[in-house]
Design a protein around this motif. Structure first.
Motif, PDB file in Angstrom:
ATOM      1  N   ILE A 142       0.835  -1.234  -0.152  1.00 48.83           N
ATOM      2  CA  ILE A 142      -0.074  -0.148   0.013  1.00 48.83           C
ATOM      3  C   ILE A 142       0.965   1.318  -0.049  1.00 48.83           C
ATOM      4  CG2 ILE A 142      -0.151   0.045   2.555  1.00 48.83           C
ATOM      5  CD1 ILE A 142      -3.032   1.104   0.661  1.00 48.83           C
ATOM      6  N   ALA A 143       0.633   2.041  -0.974  1.00 50.60           N
ATOM      7  CA  ALA A 143       1.223   3.257  -0.918  1.00 50.60           C
ATOM      8  C   ALA A 143       0.872   4.320   0.129  1.00 50.60           C
ATOM      9  CB  ALA A 143       1.308   4.181  -2.286  1.00 50.60           C
ATOM     10  N   LEU A 144       1.875   4.771   0.994  1.00 50.64           N
ATOM     11  CA  LEU A 144       1.614   5.747   2.140  1.00 50.64           C
ATOM     12  C   LEU A 144       1.596   7.057   1.645  1.00 50.64           C
ATOM     13  CD1 LEU A 144       3.256   3.983   4.859  1.00 50.64           C
ATOM     14  CD2 LEU A 144       0.956   3.470   3.960  1.00 50.64           C
ATOM     15  N   GLY A 198       1.270   9.271 -11.996  1.00 53.01           N
ATOM     16  CA  GLY A 198       1.604  10.009 -13.261  1.00 53.01           C
ATOM     17  C   GLY A 198       3.122   9.610 -13.552  1.00 53.01           C
ATOM     18  N   LYS A 199       3.506   9.676 -15.081  1.00 51.60           N
ATOM     19  CA  LYS A 199       4.665   8.907 -15.404  1.00 51.60           C
ATOM     20  C   LYS A 199       5.669   9.936 -16.038  1.00 51.60           C
ATOM     21  CE  LYS A 199       1.523   5.063 -16.663  1.00 51.60           C
ATOM     22  NZ  LYS A 199       2.160   3.954 -16.045  1.00 51.60           N
ATOM     23  N   ALA A 200       6.964   9.838 -15.532  1.00 47.02           N
ATOM     24  CA  ALA A 200       7.929  10.688 -16.195  1.00 47.02           C
ATOM     25  C   ALA A 200       8.300  10.221 -17.529  1.00 47.02           C
ATOM     26  CB  ALA A 200       9.362  10.546 -15.573  1.00 47.02           C
ATOM     27  N   LYS A 205       8.768   3.778 -21.156  1.00 43.85           N
ATOM     28  CA  LYS A 205       9.554   3.100 -20.113  1.00 43.85           C
ATOM     29  C   LYS A 205       8.719   2.698 -18.779  1.00 43.85           C
ATOM     30  CE  LYS A 205      13.916   3.237 -22.226  1.00 43.85           C
ATOM     31  NZ  LYS A 205      14.112   2.075 -22.671  1.00 43.85           N
ATOM     32  N   ASN A 206       7.566   3.272 -18.604  1.00 44.32           N
ATOM     33  CA  ASN A 206       6.860   3.281 -17.466  1.00 44.32           C
ATOM     34  C   ASN A 206       7.563   3.660 -15.980  1.00 44.32           C
ATOM     35  OD1 ASN A 206       4.349   2.720 -16.409  1.00 44.32           O
ATOM     36  ND2 ASN A 206       5.062   0.817 -15.606  1.00 44.32           N
ATOM     37  N   LEU A 207       8.080   4.959 -16.058  1.00 41.86           N
ATOM     38  CA  LEU A 207       8.858   5.495 -15.028  1.00 41.86           C
ATOM     39  C   LEU A 207       7.998   6.524 -14.316  1.00 41.86           C
ATOM     40  CD1 LEU A 207      12.084   5.638 -17.107  1.00 41.86           C
ATOM     41  CD2 LEU A 207      11.800   4.939 -15.003  1.00 41.86           C
ATOM     42  N   SER A 253       4.529  -2.271 -13.946  1.00 40.95           N
ATOM     43  CA  SER A 253       3.478  -1.742 -13.236  1.00 40.95           C
ATOM     44  C   SER A 253       4.306  -1.116 -12.199  1.00 40.95           C
ATOM     45  CB  SER A 253       2.435  -2.775 -12.754  1.00 40.95           C
ATOM     46  OG  SER A 253       1.466  -1.751 -12.162  1.00 40.95           O
ATOM     47  N   VAL A 254       4.288   0.317 -12.216  1.00 41.57           N
ATOM     48  CA  VAL A 254       5.407   0.958 -11.300  1.00 41.57           C
ATOM     49  C   VAL A 254       5.024   0.597  -9.791  1.00 41.57           C
ATOM     50  CG1 VAL A 254       5.748   3.222 -10.015  1.00 41.57           C
ATOM     51  CG2 VAL A 254       5.471   2.889 -12.562  1.00 41.57           C
ATOM     52  N   SER A 255       3.794   0.195  -9.153  1.00 37.87           N
ATOM     53  CA  SER A 255       3.716  -0.089  -7.925  1.00 37.87           C
ATOM     54  C   SER A 255       4.408  -1.397  -7.502  1.00 37.87           C
ATOM     55  CB  SER A 255       2.274   0.115  -7.372  1.00 37.87           C
ATOM     56  OG  SER A 255       1.342  -0.760  -8.332  1.00 37.87           O
ATOM     57  N   GLY A 275      -9.247   1.835 -14.734  1.00 43.71           N
ATOM     58  CA  GLY A 275      -7.915   1.366 -14.194  1.00 43.71           C
ATOM     59  C   GLY A 275      -6.921   2.432 -13.582  1.00 43.71           C
ATOM     60  N   SER A 276      -5.999   2.095 -12.878  1.00 43.31           N
ATOM     61  CA  SER A 276      -5.144   3.261 -12.581  1.00 43.31           C
ATOM     62  C   SER A 276      -4.280   3.603 -13.774  1.00 43.31           C
ATOM     63  CB  SER A 276      -4.093   2.595 -11.558  1.00 43.31           C
ATOM     64  OG  SER A 276      -3.981   1.324 -11.669  1.00 43.31           O
ATOM     65  N   THR A 277      -3.929   2.827 -14.715  1.00 40.52           N
ATOM     66  CA  THR A 277      -2.888   3.297 -15.673  1.00 40.52           C
ATOM     67  C   THR A 277      -3.843   4.401 -16.591  1.00 40.52           C
ATOM     68  OG1 THR A 277      -1.699   1.206 -16.079  1.00 40.52           O
ATOM     69  CG2 THR A 277      -1.318   2.938 -17.719  1.00 40.52           C
ATOM     70  N   ALA A 318      -6.771   6.202   0.183  1.00 37.44           N
ATOM     71  CA  ALA A 318      -7.313   5.303  -0.959  1.00 37.44           C
ATOM     72  C   ALA A 318      -6.781   5.210  -2.150  1.00 37.44           C
ATOM     73  CB  ALA A 318      -8.798   5.791  -0.805  1.00 37.44           C
ATOM     74  N   ASP A 319      -6.807   4.239  -3.068  1.00 39.49           N
ATOM     75  CA  ASP A 319      -6.036   4.156  -4.245  1.00 39.49           C
ATOM     76  C   ASP A 319      -7.001   4.191  -5.361  1.00 39.49           C
ATOM     77  OD1 ASP A 319      -3.516   3.939  -3.315  1.00 39.49           O
ATOM     78  OD2 ASP A 319      -3.883   1.732  -2.735  1.00 39.49           O
ATOM     79  N   ALA A 320      -6.719   3.901  -6.411  1.00 38.41           N
ATOM     80  CA  ALA A 320      -7.708   3.950  -7.527  1.00 38.41           C
ATOM     81  C   ALA A 320      -8.744   3.145  -7.490  1.00 38.41           C
ATOM     82  CB  ALA A 320      -6.907   3.801  -9.069  1.00 38.41           C
TER      83      ALA A 320
HETATM   84  C1  DP6 Z   1      -3.147   4.749  -6.818  1.00 39.91           C
HETATM   85  O1  DP6 Z   1       1.220   1.083 -10.344  1.00 39.91           O
HETATM   86  O2  DP6 Z   1      -0.927   0.067 -11.103  1.00 39.91           O
HETATM   87  O3  DP6 Z   1      -2.186   2.557  -6.396  1.00 39.91           O
HETATM   88  O4  DP6 Z   1       2.305   2.045 -13.632  1.00 39.91           O
HETATM   89  O5  DP6 Z   1       0.433   2.071 -14.936  1.00 39.91           O
HETATM   90  O6  DP6 Z   1       0.741  -0.178 -13.928  1.00 39.91           O
HETATM   91  P1  DP6 Z   1       1.079   1.383 -13.680  1.00 39.91           P
HETATM   92  O7  DP6 Z   1       0.254   2.020 -12.415  1.00 39.91           O
HETATM   93  P2  DP6 Z   1      -0.106   1.279 -10.940  1.00 39.91           P
HETATM   94  O8  DP6 Z   1      -0.725   2.625 -10.126  1.00 39.91           O
HETATM   95  C2  DP6 Z   1      -0.651   2.444  -8.744  1.00 39.91           C
HETATM   96  C3  DP6 Z   1      -1.338   3.851  -8.499  1.00 39.91           C
HETATM   97  C4  DP6 Z   1      -1.721   4.052  -7.036  1.00 39.91           C
HETATM   98  C5  DP6 Z   1      -0.884   4.621  -6.080  1.00 39.91           C
HETATM   99  C6  DP6 Z   1       0.434   3.603  -5.797  1.00 39.91           C
HETATM  100  O9  DP6 Z   1       0.140   2.714  -5.603  1.00 39.91           O
HETATM  101  O10 DP6 Z   1       1.194   4.371  -5.715  1.00 39.91           O
END
Ligand code: DP6
Length: 325
Positions: free
Chosen positions: A13-15, A20-22, A26-28, A139-141, A191-193, A282-284
């Protein structure tokens, strides 16, 4: 010839949120994020590179995956095949111990377990930094699930293939709990992307979000190191609500909240007004996750379970990073 390996990864879980992507190709990530790896929310994945296959096969939760999901798996396997000098296709079997619609990102644990299992099956050495970078490309997370406990993922520099997460503190550093208030059983609508790319392109607040995020991630990071829950909680709530506000200002709007989301947020604030150290994120999606001390989790879960529209609650604690069997 058959080469196979199994891996286990946990959700996180992201605290401090990534949104957003840089570098889209390359999904950064455009902003730094900080997370807690969660027990007991596990994904088990087995990868077997084998002769006689004419394409990669992906079975998810006992069912053949959708073509788009299989394509994402193949994209990662292609990079691993290139690194290992392997040309065999693979059979990939993956399952989650927790419900996909639990409000906890199964894609994070899924891509991390896939990266670890596929690299091991291809004969590459176990290396969390490499696993993290490979998972991040999918997937960044997912990059953050490579490590246990408390984890940070800096913002990315365009073009950087090696970008990944790094550990901040062991699970034993701080005994916190996440109480998940599940508010719907369905899959999320956006979806989050796609939600974040649309936000990036159309929200007038996106620039402010990118400017604000590093300071909030620093607060969360310092708060974790100092075991200062109010410091983490205040920054976490601001990161969460700023991310959602940014989406709400997109055209057309991206809104993940439902009435039950607001009821759960209000419930967390009421608990706090009564003296409990608890903050919400809360996430997406419409679910609310409350962060509190281990000693308080039953009280928090009890209150959230009674909030209007909350279907059930789940409890998670700091867990280990990815492992290969
Ligand atoms: C709201 O990692 O699912 O959960 O890189 O496009 O696959 P992609 O996105 P993803 O986004 C997660 C967004 C979030 C916040 C977080 O986990 O940091």
């Amino acid at each position: 010839m058959k080469r196979s390996a199994r891996a286990i990864a946990r959700a996180n879980i992201a605290l401090a949120k990534y949104w957003g992507k840089a570098d889209e190709a390359k999904n950064l990530p455009a902003v730094p994020s900080v997370s807690m790896t969660l027990d007991p929310l596990l994904t088990h994945t087995e990868v077997a590179f084998a002769e006689g296959l004419d394409a990669d096969r992906f079975v998810l939760g006992g069912q053949p995956a959708e073509p788009a999901e299989t394509a994402r798996v193949t994209k990662m396997l292609d990079r691993i095949r290139a690194e290992a000098g392997l040309s065999l296709f693979a059979e990939v079997t993956s399952g989650n111990d927790f419900p996909t619609a639990s409000g906890l990102a199964s894609s994070a644990s899924g891509f991390c377990a896939l990266a670890a299992a596929a690299r091991a099956a291809a004969g590459l050495p176990f290396d969390r930094a490499r696993i993290s970078a490979m998972a991040r490309a999918a997937s960044v997370s997912a990059a953050r699930s490579a490590f246990g406990g408390y984890v940070e993922l800096p913002l990315g520099q365009p073009g950087d293939d090696t970008h990944g997460a790094r550990p901040l503190a062991e699970p034993s550093h701080w005994d916190l709990r996440i109480v998940v208030a599940v508010t719907s059983e369905g899959r999320k609508a956006v979806g989050s992307t796609s939600g974040m790319l649309h936000t990036e392109r159309t929200s007038p607040y996106y620039k402010s979000w990118v400017e604000l995020s590093p300071g909030l991630a620093r607060e969360v990071r310092e708060g974790i190191l100092a075991r200062d829950l109010p410091r983490v909680g205040v920054a976490m709530e601001q990161s969460t609500l700023s991310m959602h506000a940014c989406g709400m200002a997109a055209a057309p709007y991206v809104l993940y909240f439902r009435p039950a989301t607001l009821a759960a947020l209000e419930c967390v604030r009421a608990l706090r007004d009564n003296g409990l150290e608890v903050w919400a994120t809360a996430d997406a999606g419409p679910h609310v996750k409350a962060l509190c001390h281990a000693r308080d989790h039953e009280q928090v879960a009890h209150a959230l379970a009674r909030a209007e529209g909350v279907l059930r609650t789940l409890i998670a604690s700091p867990g280990e990073g990815v492992s290969v069997e």
